[in-house]
Design a protein around this motif. Structure first.
Motif, PDB file in Angstrom:
ATOM      1  N   THR A   1       0.837  -1.209   0.000  1.00  0.00           N
ATOM      2  CA  THR A   1       0.000   0.000   0.000  1.00  0.00           C
ATOM      3  C   THR A   1       0.872   1.260   0.000  1.00  0.00           C
ATOM      4  N   ALA A   2       1.874   1.274   0.880  1.00  0.00           N
ATOM      5  CA  ALA A   2       2.750   2.457   0.944  1.00  0.00           C
ATOM      6  C   ALA A   2       3.539   2.594  -0.363  1.00  0.00           C
ATOM      7  N   SER A   3       3.930   1.466  -0.944  1.00  0.00           N
ATOM      8  CA  SER A   3       4.721   1.501  -2.180  1.00  0.00           C
ATOM      9  C   SER A   3       3.918   2.107  -3.323  1.00  0.00           C
ATOM     10  N   ALA A   4       2.633   1.753  -3.387  1.00  0.00           N
ATOM     11  CA  ALA A   4       1.790   2.309  -4.456  1.00  0.00           C
ATOM     12  C   ALA A   4       1.783   3.830  -4.348  1.00  0.00           C
ATOM     13  N   ALA A   5       1.667   4.342  -3.107  1.00  0.00           N
ATOM     14  CA  ALA A   5       1.668   5.809  -2.917  1.00  0.00           C
ATOM     15  C   ALA A   5       3.003   6.401  -3.366  1.00  0.00           C
ATOM     16  N   ALA A   6       4.084   5.691  -3.091  1.00  0.00           N
ATOM     17  CA  ALA A   6       5.417   6.207  -3.456  1.00  0.00           C
ATOM     18  C   ALA A   6       5.578   6.285  -4.972  1.00  0.00           C
ATOM     19  N   TRP A   7       5.144   5.238  -5.698  1.00  0.00           N
ATOM     20  CA  TRP A   7       5.305   5.245  -7.165  1.00  0.00           C
ATOM     21  C   TRP A   7       4.446   6.331  -7.807  1.00  0.00           C
ATOM     22  N   LEU A   8       3.320   6.672  -7.138  1.00  0.00           N
ATOM     23  CA  LEU A   8       2.418   7.652  -7.743  1.00  0.00           C
ATOM     24  C   LEU A   8       2.835   9.093  -7.477  1.00  0.00           C
ATOM     25  N   ASP A   9       3.777   9.278  -6.550  1.00  0.00           N
ATOM     26  CA  ASP A   9       4.202  10.653  -6.244  1.00  0.00           C
ATOM     27  C   ASP A   9       5.569  10.935  -6.868  1.00  0.00           C
ATOM     28  N   GLU A  10       5.662  12.065  -7.538  1.00  0.00           N
ATOM     29  CA  GLU A  10       6.921  12.396  -8.203  1.00  0.00           C
ATOM     30  C   GLU A  10       7.619  13.580  -7.517  1.00  0.00           C
ATOM     31  N   ALA A  11       6.840  14.375  -6.743  1.00  0.00           N
ATOM     32  CA  ALA A  11       7.427  15.601  -6.178  1.00  0.00           C
ATOM     33  C   ALA A  11       8.623  15.285  -5.273  1.00  0.00           C
ATOM     34  N   HIS A  12       8.496  14.235  -4.458  1.00  0.00           N
ATOM     35  CA  HIS A  12       9.596  13.925  -3.540  1.00  0.00           C
ATOM     36  C   HIS A  12      10.833  13.428  -4.295  1.00  0.00           C
ATOM     37  N   VAL A  13      10.615  12.855  -5.476  1.00  0.00           N
ATOM     38  CA  VAL A  13      11.731  12.335  -6.276  1.00  0.00           C
ATOM     39  C   VAL A  13      12.507  13.505  -6.905  1.00  0.00           C
ATOM     40  N   VAL A  14      11.740  14.499  -7.357  1.00  0.00           N
ATOM     41  CA  VAL A  14      12.359  15.699  -7.939  1.00  0.00           C
ATOM     42  C   VAL A  14      13.206  16.392  -6.876  1.00  0.00           C
ATOM     43  N   ASP A  15      12.656  16.485  -5.680  1.00  0.00           N
ATOM     44  CA  ASP A  15      13.358  17.123  -4.573  1.00  0.00           C
ATOM     45  C   ASP A  15      14.627  16.344  -4.206  1.00  0.00           C
ATOM     46  N   ASN A  16      14.505  15.031  -4.165  1.00  0.00           N
ATOM     47  CA  ASN A  16      15.649  14.180  -3.827  1.00  0.00           C
ATOM     48  C   ASN A  16      16.772  14.364  -4.853  1.00  0.00           C
ATOM     49  N   ARG A  17      16.389  14.368  -6.119  1.00  0.00           N
ATOM     50  CA  ARG A  17      17.376  14.527  -7.201  1.00  0.00           C
ATOM     51  C   ARG A  17      18.069  15.892  -7.086  1.00  0.00           C
ATOM     52  N   ALA A  18      17.284  16.923  -6.755  1.00  0.00           N
ATOM     53  CA  ALA A  18      17.862  18.271  -6.617  1.00  0.00           C
ATOM     54  C   ALA A  18      18.907  18.289  -5.497  1.00  0.00           C
ATOM     55  N   GLN A  19      18.642  17.570  -4.425  1.00  0.00           N
ATOM     56  CA  GLN A  19      19.611  17.512  -3.320  1.00  0.00           C
ATOM     57  C   GLN A  19      20.919  16.870  -3.778  1.00  0.00           C
ATOM     58  N   TYR A  20      20.812  15.762  -4.527  1.00  0.00           N
ATOM     59  CA  TYR A  20      22.035  15.111  -5.031  1.00  0.00           C
ATOM     60  C   TYR A  20      22.776  16.018  -6.007  1.00  0.00           C
ATOM     61  N   ARG A  21      22.015  16.705  -6.849  1.00  0.00           N
ATOM     62  CA  ARG A  21      22.659  17.577  -7.844  1.00  0.00           C
ATOM     63  C   ARG A  21      23.460  18.676  -7.153  1.00  0.00           C
ATOM     64  N   ALA A  22      22.856  19.286  -6.133  1.00  0.00           N
ATOM     65  CA  ALA A  22      23.539  20.363  -5.410  1.00  0.00           C
ATOM     66  C   ALA A  22      24.803  19.823  -4.737  1.00  0.00           C
ATOM     67  N   LYS A  23      24.693  18.649  -4.171  1.00  0.00           N
ATOM     68  CA  LYS A  23      25.817  18.044  -3.457  1.00  0.00           C
ATOM     69  C   LYS A  23      26.966  17.721  -4.421  1.00  0.00           C
ATOM     70  N   PHE A  24      26.636  17.073  -5.532  1.00  0.00           N
ATOM     71  CA  PHE A  24      27.677  16.715  -6.509  1.00  0.00           C
ATOM     72  C   PHE A  24      28.312  17.963  -7.132  1.00  0.00           C
TER      73      PHE A  24
END
Ligand SMILES: Cc1ncc(COP(=O)(O)O)c(C=O)c1O
Length: 412
Positions: A290-313
């Protein structure tokens, strides 16, 4: 005892423990580890909430056995993500299967695909792996009764795996090939041409391609990494014959502890894989589904996560590239850096000497590249490199990079 167990190698972190057993880290610095490739950004709050709600649900909670094939909701969510991310229209019932993280699926898939009785007695089937590689591929090959064959990555071609180096007689015995794009540890993304070559080889020799794609959402170029199934469709292979892609939420959504991923691709492989998994007992808990389905359907947190890695690198890579041969990878969360030549008193730098001296003098842990690769045909393609996992928060990674710069600049 199963005699094949004796073929398993110690895990890289166990070897690191032994390497550091007699090293006294400099107490003037607090320890920083870039050694372990485990995501450390916080898990999104909404996912934790969804998990708690799911536990309370009378029909989706802990009081029932979960379905090995996955709930229709989760499979649909995975299909929705595949469409949004890759433009693919998959049949969730026949072409998608939830798994408890990609690691167990990478291992289990070899049990389904490899037939150790396919050749005359004494001739073992082959599983082709990149080198360096994720160690599960090797263990999966051995325990399925196959021999791994390691194809080296080529630093001159953005660390592309040299599939052309695999001899014809090896291809004839190959039943499974693992590929990892974005690669761990190199971060390299496989271009369409390379996929074309692998598909042609798969058609010619009949092997299955397992495409490990768990770093697909952490990338540094404008274009998101090409997926295996996406490449297949671009090349007209809409049935995904002999191809399985494996992905997971661990890195995408910062939930390595959830143990959730899925495999997708050839329905003719998914069906026996489901059969195998029913016996193996590897159904995903319904609450996790159930929690996984919610995770696959949300993209905002993924965009944010990627931005954090980009800034760090963007902060760390230029610091390190002043003193070592290292570049921003295509994707992933590792730097795969060349050890400067003066370490280890050899013509080329020694990854283990570098890691030991860095820990002793600056209390920073990096992973020797040779632990992530195997010596094959006279050389270990990781031996002069170290892997740095930029998983901690930016300030900690920057501090580690500054110490590494000083270490290299002041070492003779
Ligand atoms: C290349 C690669 N594949 C697969 C995995 C497994 O990840 P998970 O089982 O969390 O999906 C990892 C984890 O570090 C990895 O580096």
């Amino acid at each position: 005892m199963n005699s094949l167990l004796a073929r398993l190698q110690p895990y890289p972190f166990e070897r690191l423990r032994q390497l550091f057993a007699d090293v006294a880290p400099n107490p003037a610095y607090r320890p920083i580890s870039l050694g372990i490739g485990e995501p450390r950004h916080p898990t999104p709050g909404f996912l934790k909430d969804r998990l708690c709600e799911a536990i309370q649900s009378p029909d989706g909670g802990l009081a029932t056995y979960p379905a090995t094939g996955g709930t229709p909701e989760l499979k649909q969510a995975c299909a929705t993500w595949m469409e949004r991310r890759y433009g693919l229209k998959l049949d969730p019932a026949a072409q998608i299967l939830p798994v408890n993280g990609s690691r167990e699926a990478l291992f289990a898939l070899a049990q389904v695909v490899v037939d150790p009785r396919a050749f005359a007695q004494g001739t073992e089937p082959v599983v082709v792996c990149p080198n360096p590689f994720y160690q599960i591929y090797e263990g999966a090959a051995y325990l399925a009764g196959a021999q791994p064959w390691f194809a080296p990555s080529d630093p001159a071609r953005n660390f592309a795996t040299d599939w052309a180096s695999v001899p014809e007689d090896v291809w004839r015995r190959t039943q499974l090939l693992y590929t990892c794009s974005p690669g761990n540890p190199t971060g390299a993304v496989m271009p369409l041409q390379e996929w074309k070559m692998l598909f042609e080889l798969s058609d010619k020799y009949g092997f299955v391609i397992a495409s490990d794609e768990c770093y697909s959402e952490i990338y540094f170029r404008d274009e998101p990494p090409l997926g295996g199934l996406e490449a297949a469709v671009k090349l007209g292979r809409t049935d995904f014959r002999n191809l399985i892609a494996l992905t997971s939420l661990s890195k995408r959504s910062n939930v390595p502890g959830l143990r959730s991923g899925f495999v997708a691709g050839d329905a003719k492989l998914i069906k026996p894989f489901l059969l195998y998994r029913t016996y193996h007992g590897s159904a995903m808990s319904t609450t996790v589904q159930t929690a996984s389905a919610a995770a696959w359907l949300d993209e905002a947190h993924v965009v944010d996560n990627r931005a954090q890695y980009r800034a760090k690198f963007a902060e760390v890579t230029p610091l390190l590239s002043q003193v070592m041969n290292v570049a921003l990878p295509d994707a992933g969360f590792y730097l795969w850096a060349e050890v400067p030549k003066r370490f280890g008193g050899m013509e080329n730098g020694s990854d283990t000497d570098f890691a030991r001296e860095l820990l002793a003098q600056y209390n920073v842990t990096v992973l020797p590249g040779s632990y992530l690769a195997r010596e094959a045909r006279g050389f270990n393609p990781g031996a002069q490199r170290v892997r740095m996992a930029l998983v901690a928060e930016t300030a900690e990674c920057v501090e580690a990079a500054r110490r590494i710069v000083e270490f290299i600049q002041t070492s003779k």
